[in-house]
Enzyme design. Structure first.
Site, PDB file in Angstrom:
ATOM      1  N   ASP A 128      60.807 141.192  -5.871  1.00  0.00           N
ATOM      2  CA  ASP A 128      59.517 140.634  -5.483  1.00  0.00           C
ATOM      3  C   ASP A 128      58.473 141.733  -5.293  1.00  0.00           C
ATOM      4  O   ASP A 128      58.798 142.928  -5.361  1.00  0.00           O
ATOM      5  CB  ASP A 128      59.663 139.789  -4.193  1.00  0.00           C
ATOM      6  CG  ASP A 128      60.514 140.475  -3.110  1.00  0.00           C
ATOM      7  OD1 ASP A 128      60.778 141.685  -3.227  1.00  0.00           O
ATOM      8  OD2 ASP A 128      60.899 139.796  -2.149  1.00  0.00           O
ATOM      9  N   ASP A 140      63.747 133.891   8.809  1.00  0.00           N
ATOM     10  CA  ASP A 140      63.522 132.452   8.553  1.00  0.00           C
ATOM     11  C   ASP A 140      64.399 131.934   7.411  1.00  0.00           C
ATOM     12  O   ASP A 140      64.205 130.826   6.929  1.00  0.00           O
ATOM     13  CB  ASP A 140      62.032 132.185   8.260  1.00  0.00           C
ATOM     14  CG  ASP A 140      61.539 132.844   6.976  1.00  0.00           C
ATOM     15  OD1 ASP A 140      62.330 133.546   6.288  1.00  0.00           O
ATOM     16  OD2 ASP A 140      60.353 132.653   6.629  1.00  0.00           O
ATOM     17  N   HIS A 200      64.714 133.318   4.325  1.00  0.00           N
ATOM     18  CA  HIS A 200      64.251 133.516   2.947  1.00  0.00           C
ATOM     19  C   HIS A 200      65.089 134.562   2.219  1.00  0.00           C
ATOM     20  O   HIS A 200      65.678 135.454   2.835  1.00  0.00           O
ATOM     21  CB  HIS A 200      62.752 133.841   2.889  1.00  0.00           C
ATOM     22  CG  HIS A 200      62.335 135.210   3.333  1.00  0.00           C
ATOM     23  ND1 HIS A 200      61.478 135.420   4.389  1.00  0.00           N
ATOM     24  CD2 HIS A 200      62.621 136.443   2.851  1.00  0.00           C
ATOM     25  CE1 HIS A 200      61.260 136.707   4.538  1.00  0.00           C
ATOM     26  NE2 HIS A 200      61.950 137.370   3.620  1.00  0.00           N
ATOM     27  N   GLU A 223      60.187 131.457   0.557  1.00  0.00           N
ATOM     28  CA  GLU A 223      60.091 130.991   1.938  1.00  0.00           C
ATOM     29  C   GLU A 223      60.685 129.595   2.088  1.00  0.00           C
ATOM     30  O   GLU A 223      60.921 128.903   1.085  1.00  0.00           O
ATOM     31  CB  GLU A 223      58.612 130.972   2.351  1.00  0.00           C
ATOM     32  CG  GLU A 223      57.962 132.361   2.397  1.00  0.00           C
ATOM     33  CD  GLU A 223      58.380 133.183   3.625  1.00  0.00           C
ATOM     34  OE1 GLU A 223      59.507 133.011   4.125  1.00  0.00           O
ATOM     35  OE2 GLU A 223      57.558 134.004   4.077  1.00  0.00           O
TER      36      GLU A 223
HETATM   37  C1  GLP Z   1      61.344 140.927   3.002  1.00  0.00           C
HETATM   38  C2  GLP Z   1      61.847 140.999   1.565  1.00  0.00           C
HETATM   39  C3  GLP Z   1      63.250 140.473   1.427  1.00  0.00           C
HETATM   40  C4  GLP Z   1      64.089 141.043   2.551  1.00  0.00           C
HETATM   41  C5  GLP Z   1      63.632 140.506   3.871  1.00  0.00           C
HETATM   42  C6  GLP Z   1      64.392 141.105   5.052  1.00  0.00           C
HETATM   43  O1  GLP Z   1      60.423 139.953   3.228  1.00  0.00           O
HETATM   44  N1  GLP Z   1      61.008 140.359   0.619  1.00  0.00           N
HETATM   45  O2  GLP Z   1      63.783 140.806   0.155  1.00  0.00           O
HETATM   46  O3  GLP Z   1      65.438 140.662   2.364  1.00  0.00           O
HETATM   47  O4  GLP Z   1      62.251 140.712   4.044  1.00  0.00           O
HETATM   48  O5  GLP Z   1      63.914 142.376   5.354  1.00  0.00           O
HETATM   49  P1  GLP Z   1      64.684 143.450   6.217  1.00  0.00           P
HETATM   50  O6  GLP Z   1      65.815 143.908   5.351  1.00  0.00           O
HETATM   51  O7  GLP Z   1      63.705 144.545   6.450  1.00  0.00           O
HETATM   52  O8  GLP Z   1      65.139 142.758   7.419  1.00  0.00           O
END
Ligand code: GLP
Length: 260
Positions: A67, A136, A138, A143
């Site tokens: 993404d 949440d 995702h 989302e």
């Molecule tokens: C972001 C990314 C995801 C990631 C998530 C969790 O929004 N787009 O790919 O898995 O958040 O992030 P973190 O690993 O920093 O907890």
């Protein structure tokens, strides 16, 4: 689905790096789906060690980002292209052309999403997709409410995801509200899904994804549909799993050579 509960994120990172090294050894070239956020950082560091130790040849690895934010200027430190350049491309010595991401600055975003899908397909698809999970539920930036068969497209972030990701942005810098993300249908086409989560703040999302009902409200629950999904969690993130002791039993009985 396989759930592996590790004592610490560093142990999980080693297991995942082992799987990538094995993949490259077995099929000569591997296409890795690259997630961002804090969760995969240890895995990327571990892969750097494997390259330095000679067990992983970066010329046999390709990468596709999950993404990207829309509208961040070229070179913005929080853009996922930049994060992956710092954490993967440079430390592993990957040729930059071997890593692609959706362009959040494209004039025609729907066209860019179609182009990105075509690029993944023309690389033969993703062999191993790394995933984190949002609090949440995702995956990527899909989302709650995302179609479970969605393709790469424009999405709007929830307030909670923007708050969670605030820490990656400088003071006075806005977290973009729009993003491009591989869809859940796109993610499900990769050959092996590896979802990692560390810390008790992810426990509820992990339990909902792994053991809860399959539903758009928890996009990560879509991994239940995948024939080869591995969930690697530490004790904190495993804290709400009903079948934790069964998962431990299965893992302990698995021959070490099989890996994840
Ligand atoms: C972001 C990314 C995801 C990631 C998530 C969790 O929004 N787009 O790919 O898995 O958040 O992030 P973190 O690993 O920093 O907890």
């Amino acid at each position: 689905m396989e759930v592996v509960i590790v004592a610490a994120p560093s142990e999980g990172a080693r297991l995942v790096a082992d799987a990538i090294v094995r993949l490259v050894r077995d099929q000569d070239e591997a296409v890795i789906g690259l997630a961002t956020g804090s969760t995969p950082e240890g895995t990327y560091a571990e892969l750097g060690l494997r390259v330095a130790g000679g067990s992983l040849d970066p010329d046999h690895v390709r990468g596709f980002l999950l993404d990207e934010y829309v509208g961040l200027p070229e070179g913005h430190p929080a853009s996922y292209r930049e994060v992956i350049r710092r954490q993967v491309v440079e430390p592993l010595g990957l040729h930059p052309a071997r890593v692609c991401g959706p362009n959040g600055l494209a004039d025609d975003l729907p066209l860019e999403c179609r182009r990105y899908e075509a690029a993944i397909a023309s690389a033969g698809g993703v062999d191993l997709q790394l995933l984190g999970i949002g609090t949440d539920g995702h995956i990527g930036f899909n989302e709650p409410g995302s179609s479970l068969s969605s393709r790469t497209r424009l999405k709007t972030l929830t307030a909670s995801t923007r708050a969670d990701n605030r820490r990656f942005f400088g003071e006075g810098d806005e977290v973009p509200s729009h993003v491009l993300t591989q869809g859940i249908g796109t993610i499900l086409e990769s050959s092996h899904l590896v979802l990692m989560a560390w810390g008790s703040e992810k426990a509820a999302a992990v339990a909902a994804a792994v053991e809860g009902p399959l539903r758009a409200l928890v996009p990560a629950s879509a991994i239940q549909l995948h024939p080869h999904a591995t969930v690697v969690v530490d004790e904190g993130a495993a804290g709400s799993l009903e079948l934790a002791s069964y998962y431990r039993e299965v893992w302990e009985a698995k021959p070490a050579w099989q890996g994840i």
